[in-house]
Motif scaffolding. Structure first.
Motif, PDB file in Angstrom:
ATOM      1  N   CYS A   1      16.628  26.038  34.597  1.00 47.22           N
ATOM      2  CA  CYS A   1      16.390  26.842  35.798  1.00 47.22           C
ATOM      3  C   CYS A   1      17.727  27.389  36.298  1.00 47.22           C
ATOM      4  O   CYS A   1      18.688  26.623  36.466  1.00 47.22           O
ATOM      5  CB  CYS A   1      15.745  25.965  36.867  1.00 47.22           C
ATOM      6  SG  CYS A   1      15.649  26.750  38.497  1.00 47.22           S
ATOM      7  N   PRO A   2      17.820  28.691  36.546  1.00 49.63           N
ATOM      8  CA  PRO A   2      19.097  29.266  36.992  1.00 49.63           C
ATOM      9  C   PRO A   2      19.583  28.677  38.319  1.00 49.63           C
ATOM     10  O   PRO A   2      20.785  28.458  38.485  1.00 49.63           O
ATOM     11  CB  PRO A   2      18.806  30.758  37.145  1.00 49.63           C
ATOM     12  CG  PRO A   2      17.573  31.011  36.371  1.00 49.63           C
ATOM     13  CD  PRO A   2      16.815  29.728  36.323  1.00 49.63           C
ATOM     14  N   LEU A   3      18.683  28.427  39.262  1.00 49.56           N
ATOM     15  CA  LEU A   3      19.096  27.843  40.544  1.00 49.56           C
ATOM     16  C   LEU A   3      19.654  26.442  40.329  1.00 49.56           C
ATOM     17  O   LEU A   3      20.697  26.090  40.885  1.00 49.56           O
ATOM     18  CB  LEU A   3      17.932  27.805  41.534  1.00 49.56           C
ATOM     19  CG  LEU A   3      18.286  27.228  42.907  1.00 49.56           C
ATOM     20  CD1 LEU A   3      19.215  28.167  43.659  1.00 49.56           C
ATOM     21  CD2 LEU A   3      17.033  26.964  43.721  1.00 49.56           C
ATOM     22  N   TYR A   4      18.977  25.657  39.507  1.00 48.65           N
ATOM     23  CA  TYR A   4      19.452  24.302  39.234  1.00 48.65           C
ATOM     24  C   TYR A   4      20.789  24.339  38.494  1.00 48.65           C
ATOM     25  O   TYR A   4      21.694  23.566  38.786  1.00 48.65           O
ATOM     26  CB  TYR A   4      18.410  23.526  38.423  1.00 48.65           C
ATOM     27  CG  TYR A   4      18.816  22.099  38.169  1.00 48.65           C
ATOM     28  CD1 TYR A   4      18.738  21.157  39.174  1.00 48.65           C
ATOM     29  CD2 TYR A   4      19.295  21.719  36.925  1.00 48.65           C
ATOM     30  CE1 TYR A   4      19.137  19.841  38.951  1.00 48.65           C
ATOM     31  CE2 TYR A   4      19.692  20.407  36.689  1.00 48.65           C
ATOM     32  CZ  TYR A   4      19.611  19.475  37.706  1.00 48.65           C
ATOM     33  OH  TYR A   4      19.996  18.189  37.494  1.00 48.65           O
ATOM     34  N   TRP A   5      20.914  25.251  37.562  1.00 45.86           N
ATOM     35  CA  TRP A   5      22.133  25.369  36.782  1.00 45.86           C
ATOM     36  C   TRP A   5      23.325  25.761  37.657  1.00 45.86           C
ATOM     37  O   TRP A   5      24.423  25.239  37.506  1.00 45.86           O
ATOM     38  CB  TRP A   5      21.928  26.389  35.673  1.00 45.86           C
ATOM     39  CG  TRP A   5      23.096  26.556  34.771  1.00 45.86           C
ATOM     40  CD1 TRP A   5      23.573  25.657  33.861  1.00 45.86           C
ATOM     41  CD2 TRP A   5      23.950  27.691  34.689  1.00 45.86           C
ATOM     42  NE1 TRP A   5      24.671  26.178  33.215  1.00 45.86           N
ATOM     43  CE2 TRP A   5      24.926  27.428  33.706  1.00 45.86           C
ATOM     44  CE3 TRP A   5      23.975  28.914  35.348  1.00 45.86           C
ATOM     45  CZ2 TRP A   5      25.910  28.334  33.373  1.00 45.86           C
ATOM     46  CZ3 TRP A   5      24.965  29.816  35.007  1.00 45.86           C
ATOM     47  CH2 TRP A   5      25.916  29.518  34.028  1.00 45.86           C
ATOM     48  N   LEU A   6      23.084  26.682  38.617  1.00 43.63           N
ATOM     49  CA  LEU A   6      24.169  27.155  39.476  1.00 43.63           C
ATOM     50  C   LEU A   6      24.495  26.200  40.621  1.00 43.63           C
ATOM     51  O   LEU A   6      25.656  26.056  41.000  1.00 43.63           O
ATOM     52  CB  LEU A   6      23.820  28.532  40.057  1.00 43.63           C
ATOM     53  CG  LEU A   6      23.838  29.697  39.075  1.00 43.63           C
ATOM     54  CD1 LEU A   6      23.273  30.947  39.729  1.00 43.63           C
ATOM     55  CD2 LEU A   6      25.253  29.951  38.581  1.00 43.63           C
ATOM     56  N   THR A   7      23.469  25.572  41.212  1.00 40.92           N
ATOM     57  CA  THR A   7      23.673  24.812  42.444  1.00 40.92           C
ATOM     58  C   THR A   7      23.354  23.325  42.339  1.00 40.92           C
ATOM     59  O   THR A   7      23.744  22.558  43.209  1.00 40.92           O
ATOM     60  CB  THR A   7      22.807  25.387  43.577  1.00 40.92           C
ATOM     61  OG1 THR A   7      21.430  25.184  43.252  1.00 40.92           O
ATOM     62  CG2 THR A   7      23.103  26.862  43.801  1.00 40.92           C
TER      63      THR A   7
ATOM     64  N   CYS B   1      14.444  24.326  42.470  1.00 39.67           N
ATOM     65  CA  CYS B   1      13.642  25.389  43.079  1.00 39.67           C
ATOM     66  C   CYS B   1      12.198  24.896  43.169  1.00 39.67           C
ATOM     67  O   CYS B   1      11.850  23.877  42.561  1.00 39.67           O
ATOM     68  CB  CYS B   1      13.746  26.672  42.258  1.00 39.67           C
ATOM     69  SG  CYS B   1      12.751  26.725  40.757  1.00 39.67           S
TER      70      CYS B   1
ATOM     71  N   CYS C   1      10.710  24.277  39.683  1.00 38.58           N
ATOM     72  CA  CYS C   1      11.297  23.327  38.741  1.00 38.58           C
ATOM     73  C   CYS C   1      10.295  22.224  38.397  1.00 38.58           C
ATOM     74  O   CYS C   1       9.690  21.633  39.279  1.00 38.58           O
ATOM     75  CB  CYS C   1      12.567  22.707  39.319  1.00 38.58           C
ATOM     76  SG  CYS C   1      14.018  23.755  39.193  1.00 38.58           S
TER      77      CYS C   1
END
Length: 141
Positions: free
Chosen positions: A46-52, A56, A59
């Motif tokens: 997940c891009p949100l999980y990967w970045l922060t 989300c 997820c």
């Protein structure tokens, strides 16, 4: 007699969209049932999980679909409880769409009313926030 045959043909044609959507969904579920998202490397992170490092609201949904395809309701609920609650709603809406198409009646977008959309958005945001707090850790995948 030709009118009855024509009506039956029109009814069958009106079911193309709901059955087409169901076929695409069945193909995706079959793929997720075969290719296990619990194993790393099969699907992107997940891009949100990967970045922060935050989860989300979506997820765990792929893992939940995999678990539901293997009749593991408890496992699916552990991965994404909101998704599991949404599955019967989506099935009901699909059945309504199919029935109205079969009857030749227009499909009403009554759920597209702004109040429903704002309510759904609020539920998704609250779920996403709570699953990232210490007291909501049980909602994290």
């Amino acid at each position: 007699m030709q009118v009855t045959g024509r009506r039956a043909w029109d009814q069958m044609r009106s079911l193309r969209a709901p059955f087409g959507a169901a076929a695409v969904l069945a193909g995706a579920v079959t793929y997720l049932a075969v290719v296990d998202p619990h194993e790393p490397g099969h699907y992107p992170v997940c891009p949100l999980y990967w970045l922060t490092g935050l989860y989300c609201p979506g997820c765990g949904a792929l893992r939940a679909v995999h678990d539901l395809a293997h009749a593991d309701l408890a496992g699916a609920a552990r991965m994404n409880l909101l998704f599991v609650f949404c599955v019967p709603v989506v099935i009901t809406l699909w059945a309504r769409w199919t029935l109205r198409s079969w009857q030749g009646r227009p499909v009403r977008a009554s759920l597209a009313h702004p109040a429903y959309l704002w309510g759904l958005l609020a539920i998704v945001i609250v779920f996403g926030v709570i699953r990232n707090t210490p007291f909501g850790h049980f909602l994290a995948p």
